[in-house]
Design a protein around this motif. Structure first.
Motif, PDB file in Angstrom:
ATOM      1  N   THR A 294       6.820  -1.433   1.561  1.00  0.00           N
ATOM      2  CA  THR A 294       6.634  -1.647   0.124  1.00  0.00           C
ATOM      3  C   THR A 294       7.917  -1.349  -0.631  1.00  0.00           C
ATOM      4  N   SER A 295       8.376  -2.317  -1.423  1.00  0.00           N
ATOM      5  CA  SER A 295       9.579  -2.086  -2.228  1.00  0.00           C
ATOM      6  C   SER A 295       9.441  -2.654  -3.637  1.00  0.00           C
ATOM      7  N   ALA A 296       8.202  -3.016  -4.027  1.00  0.00           N
ATOM      8  CA  ALA A 296       7.986  -3.593  -5.359  1.00  0.00           C
ATOM      9  C   ALA A 296       8.316  -2.584  -6.451  1.00  0.00           C
ATOM     10  N   THR A 297       8.023  -1.331  -6.208  1.00  0.00           N
ATOM     11  CA  THR A 297       8.331  -0.255  -7.146  1.00  0.00           C
ATOM     12  C   THR A 297       8.876   0.921  -6.347  1.00  0.00           C
ATOM     13  N   ASP A 298       9.420   1.880  -7.052  1.00  0.00           N
ATOM     14  CA  ASP A 298      10.020   3.040  -6.384  1.00  0.00           C
ATOM     15  C   ASP A 298       8.933   4.052  -6.036  1.00  0.00           C
ATOM     16  N   VAL A 299       8.147   3.737  -5.006  1.00  0.00           N
ATOM     17  CA  VAL A 299       7.080   4.636  -4.579  1.00  0.00           C
ATOM     18  C   VAL A 299       7.401   5.315  -3.251  1.00  0.00           C
TER      19      VAL A 299
ATOM     20  N   ASN B 242      13.717   0.535  11.181  1.00  0.00           N
ATOM     21  CA  ASN B 242      12.755  -0.335  11.861  1.00  0.00           C
ATOM     22  C   ASN B 242      12.122  -1.365  10.925  1.00  0.00           C
ATOM     23  N   VAL B 243      12.701  -1.503   9.736  1.00  0.00           N
ATOM     24  CA  VAL B 243      12.194  -2.472   8.763  1.00  0.00           C
ATOM     25  C   VAL B 243      13.336  -3.369   8.312  1.00  0.00           C
ATOM     26  N   VAL B 244      13.117  -4.681   8.365  1.00  0.00           N
ATOM     27  CA  VAL B 244      14.120  -5.634   7.894  1.00  0.00           C
ATOM     28  C   VAL B 244      13.490  -6.501   6.804  1.00  0.00           C
ATOM     29  N   PHE B 245      14.333  -6.951   5.868  1.00  0.00           N
ATOM     30  CA  PHE B 245      13.829  -7.624   4.675  1.00  0.00           C
ATOM     31  C   PHE B 245      14.377  -9.039   4.552  1.00  0.00           C
TER      32      PHE B 245
ATOM     33  N   GLN C 287      18.541  -9.509  24.214  1.00  0.00           N
ATOM     34  CA  GLN C 287      18.784 -10.311  25.420  1.00  0.00           C
ATOM     35  C   GLN C 287      17.634 -11.267  25.713  1.00  0.00           C
ATOM     36  N   LYS C 288      16.406 -10.766  25.527  1.00  0.00           N
ATOM     37  CA  LYS C 288      15.229 -11.609  25.674  1.00  0.00           C
ATOM     38  C   LYS C 288      14.430 -11.535  24.377  1.00  0.00           C
ATOM     39  N   GLY C 289      14.417 -12.622  23.634  1.00  0.00           N
ATOM     40  CA  GLY C 289      13.647 -12.654  22.408  1.00  0.00           C
ATOM     41  C   GLY C 289      14.329 -11.953  21.250  1.00  0.00           C
ATOM     42  N   ASN C 290      13.506 -11.270  20.423  1.00  0.00           N
ATOM     43  CA  ASN C 290      14.035 -10.548  19.273  1.00  0.00           C
ATOM     44  C   ASN C 290      13.280  -9.237  19.102  1.00  0.00           C
ATOM     45  N   ARG C 291      13.732  -8.414  18.159  1.00  0.00           N
ATOM     46  CA  ARG C 291      13.189  -7.061  18.003  1.00  0.00           C
ATOM     47  C   ARG C 291      11.983  -6.992  17.063  1.00  0.00           C
ATOM     48  N   ILE C 292      11.564  -8.114  16.503  1.00  0.00           N
ATOM     49  CA  ILE C 292      10.576  -8.073  15.427  1.00  0.00           C
ATOM     50  C   ILE C 292       9.144  -8.135  15.967  1.00  0.00           C
ATOM     51  N   ILE C 293       8.381  -7.109  15.644  1.00  0.00           N
ATOM     52  CA  ILE C 293       6.973  -7.012  16.044  1.00  0.00           C
ATOM     53  C   ILE C 293       6.134  -8.034  15.294  1.00  0.00           C
ATOM     54  N   ALA C 294       6.211  -7.955  13.979  1.00  0.00           N
ATOM     55  CA  ALA C 294       5.382  -8.798  13.115  1.00  0.00           C
ATOM     56  C   ALA C 294       6.069  -8.951  11.771  1.00  0.00           C
ATOM     57  N   SER C 295       5.649  -9.971  11.050  1.00  0.00           N
ATOM     58  CA  SER C 295       6.111 -10.164   9.683  1.00  0.00           C
ATOM     59  C   SER C 295       4.899 -10.187   8.775  1.00  0.00           C
ATOM     60  N   ILE C 296       4.963  -9.432   7.695  1.00  0.00           N
ATOM     61  CA  ILE C 296       3.852  -9.339   6.753  1.00  0.00           C
ATOM     62  C   ILE C 296       4.264  -9.958   5.431  1.00  0.00           C
TER      63      ILE C 296
ATOM     64  N   GLY D 258       0.809  -1.204   0.000  1.00  0.00           N
ATOM     65  CA  GLY D 258       0.000   0.000   0.000  1.00  0.00           C
ATOM     66  C   GLY D 258       0.844   1.257   0.000  1.00  0.00           C
ATOM     67  N   LYS D 259       0.159   2.397  -0.079  1.00  0.00           N
ATOM     68  CA  LYS D 259       0.861   3.667  -0.246  1.00  0.00           C
ATOM     69  C   LYS D 259       0.603   4.687   0.857  1.00  0.00           C
ATOM     70  N   THR D 260      -0.144   4.307   1.909  1.00  0.00           N
ATOM     71  CA  THR D 260      -0.178   5.193   3.076  1.00  0.00           C
ATOM     72  C   THR D 260       1.122   5.002   3.846  1.00  0.00           C
ATOM     73  N   HIS D 261       1.432   5.895   4.753  1.00  0.00           N
ATOM     74  CA  HIS D 261       2.775   5.958   5.320  1.00  0.00           C
ATOM     75  C   HIS D 261       3.248   4.662   5.980  1.00  0.00           C
ATOM     76  N   GLY D 262       2.345   3.953   6.676  1.00  0.00           N
ATOM     77  CA  GLY D 262       2.769   2.717   7.315  1.00  0.00           C
ATOM     78  C   GLY D 262       3.087   1.621   6.313  1.00  0.00           C
ATOM     79  N   PRO D 263       2.092   1.151   5.532  1.00  0.00           N
ATOM     80  CA  PRO D 263       2.367   0.118   4.522  1.00  0.00           C
ATOM     81  C   PRO D 263       3.397   0.536   3.484  1.00  0.00           C
ATOM     82  N   LEU D 264       3.475   1.813   3.178  1.00  0.00           N
ATOM     83  CA  LEU D 264       4.487   2.293   2.238  1.00  0.00           C
ATOM     84  C   LEU D 264       5.888   1.953   2.732  1.00  0.00           C
ATOM     85  N   SER D 265       6.082   1.985   4.030  1.00  0.00           N
ATOM     86  CA  SER D 265       7.390   1.683   4.610  1.00  0.00           C
ATOM     87  C   SER D 265       7.798   0.237   4.350  1.00  0.00           C
TER      88      SER D 265
END
Length: 490
Positions: A184-189, A201-204, A223-232, A175-182
């Motif tokens: 998104t890397s399919a095209t240069d948007v 804050n984004v890993v690929f 130290q406890k767990g990992n830094r990742i909130i969710a994977s989409i 998507g192209k709103t600020h959150g999902p845009l972050s």
């Protein structure tokens, strides 16, 4: 003479006097005037793109099912599918009837200080198509808004644990709103925008590669767990039409759960029956923490999306009277929109359209397989599933180079753009077939028929592709370049 033709269009004097256009006048606009207004008041640069593809002056009178009818009587088969919106086709009669019923009964559309019974009914119907425990919805107006809601609910649950990052896949589109845009890397948007989620804050990971997922998670340990909130993850890539190997989604979800990472399955483009299951992930025995839907959910007539999760996850994020409205939207759950969503789900079930999508998908794939056998040097591969498929084309760059030098022309950027654009324009102008391609995958022609398309109409697409491939890319390219010669030569 049609009813529209009898309507008096706005005079030049009316336009000069800044008189408002009536609805009847707006419907009666001739193509040249309408596109003039589009250029002046919307996006003249997008209009140039449409014009390059020969689509700027489609003088459309009506649309029904998979067919668009022009005022001159020409009929066009729409295999672009609204990029996934038109699962039921244009103006499905039951969707029109649902809207008319709401009009006749003066159904309440908007109330923000009380619940609307159609919202609960729609959310219930959605839950009937999904596995447990996915039974709580947030209603949205688009896929990107549904993904925004998914990201936020995961943040609410996970950030108190010190988690700060999202894991997504290279080449994704969410998507192209600020959150999902972050993510998104399919095209240069992303160029020129401040990301809603900072880049740090984004890993690929690599799509379809579970070892890559494990490597990324390992790098994000603390130290406890990992830094990742969710994977989409897109259950099928929307831009590249890439279907992951069987079992990938199941293993992906298992790895995430082992590491306390929430899973979001983005079904915006391919959900709602398009692959022969309600959601593409249902081809496997897997259940995500969150799933997002949109496009076909609106029946081709309404802007409607949904983020669906479990009651347990919803309670962790918003489970009290103070927090229950932390995420909301002015136009989520409008009455008539919910009515259309309810009817859409009933149409899918009553008319067996999910099974129909599977059948039509197999029929389409069989036709494409025959083309691939006939043109092995031109068709590299077939992609997709059900009513979302694509052909990967082998473009010999020297063909375009012989036609014209475009290296200094910014409108075309690459030879692949010229060649794929030429193919799409040929299908439209010679055969009355609308298809599309994506900026991030310029060697793929996409086909997204509605589930109600007939075998005869699929045959027409296959015959059209056969003719264009038989004529050759060079023929299509020369015609395309000649029609855009002023743009090419500047």
């Amino acid at each position: 003479m049609t009813a529209l033709a009898k309507i008096e269009a706005p005079s030049r004097e009316d336009r000069q006097n800044h008189a408002l256009l009536t609805l009847e006048q707006s419907l009666a606009l001739d193509s040249e005037t309408a596109m003039g207004l589009y250029a002046a008041h919307l996006n003249k640069y997008m209009l140039e793109v449409f014009d390059i593809l020969g689509l700027a002056h489609m003088d459309i009178e009506s649309a029904e099912g998979p067919v668009i009818t022009m005022r001159n009587g020409r009929r066009v088969l729409d295999y672009s599918g609204g990029f996934g919106v038109l699962g039921l086709g244009h103006n499905h009669p039951r969707i029109i009837a649902a809207e008319r019923l709401c009009h006749d009964r003066k159904v309440l559309d908007c109330i923000k200080i009380a619940p609307h019974k159609l919202q609960g009914a729609l959310a219930y119907n959605i839950s009937r198509f999904l596995p447990e425990p996915l039974n709580v919805s947030f209603l949205a107006v688009s896929g990107t808004e549904a993904n925004e809601a998914a990201m936020k609910i995961c943040e609410r649950v996970q950030t108190p644990k010190g988690k700060t990052k999202f894991l997504c896949f290279k080449g994704a589109f969410h998507g192209k709103t600020h959150g999902p845009l972050s993510l998104t890397s399919a095209t240069d948007v992303q160029s020129g925008f401040i990301m809603g989620v900072p880049k740090e804050n984004v890993v690929f990971a690599t799509y379809g590669d579970i070892a890559s997922v494990r490597e990324v998670i390992a790098r994000e340990r603390m130290q406890k767990g990992n830094r990742i909130i969710a994977s989409i993850v897109e259950t099928i890539r929307g831009t590249s039409c890439h279907v992951p190997e069987p079992g990938f989604l199941t293993e992906f979800a298992e790895v995430c759960r082992e590491n306390d990472i929430l899973t979001i399955f983005d079904e915006v483009k391919v959900g709602m029956g398009r692959t022969g299951k309600f959601c593409a992930f249902q081809h496997e025995d897997v259940v995500p923490d969150v799933v997002t839907l949109a496009k076909t959910l609106g029946g081709g007539k309404r802007e409607l999306g949904a983020m669906v999760t479990s009651q347990a996850l919803f309670d962790q994020a918003y489970g009290n009277k103070n927090d229950c409205n932390l995420h909301s939207s002015s136009f989520s759950g409008m009455g008539e929109t919910c009515a259309v969503g309810i009817e859409t789900l009933n149409v899918l079930e009553d008319e067996g359209l999910i099974e129909r999508a599977d059948h039509i998908g197999r029929y389409l794939r069989a036709g494409l397989e025959k083309l691939r056998e006939k043109y092995p040097r031109k068709i590299v591969s077939l992609r997709g599933k059900g009513c979302f498929q694509a052909i990967e084309l082998n473009f010999g760059q020297q063909i375009a180079e012989k036609a014209i030098d475009i290296r200094t022309n910014s409108l075309f950027v690459t030879y692949e753009t010229v060649l794929i654009g030429a193919m799409a324009r040929e299908l439209y102008e010679r055969h009355g077939i609308l298809v599309h391609f994506q900026p991030g995958a310029r060697d793929l022609l996409h086909f997204m028929p509605p589930y109600i398309v007939s075998e005869v109409q699929v045959d027409k697409l296959i015959d059209a592709l056969d003719d264009v491939l038989e004529r050759g890319v060079a023929d299509a390219t020369v015609r395309f370049v000649m029609k855009n010669i002023k743009r090419v030569l500047g």
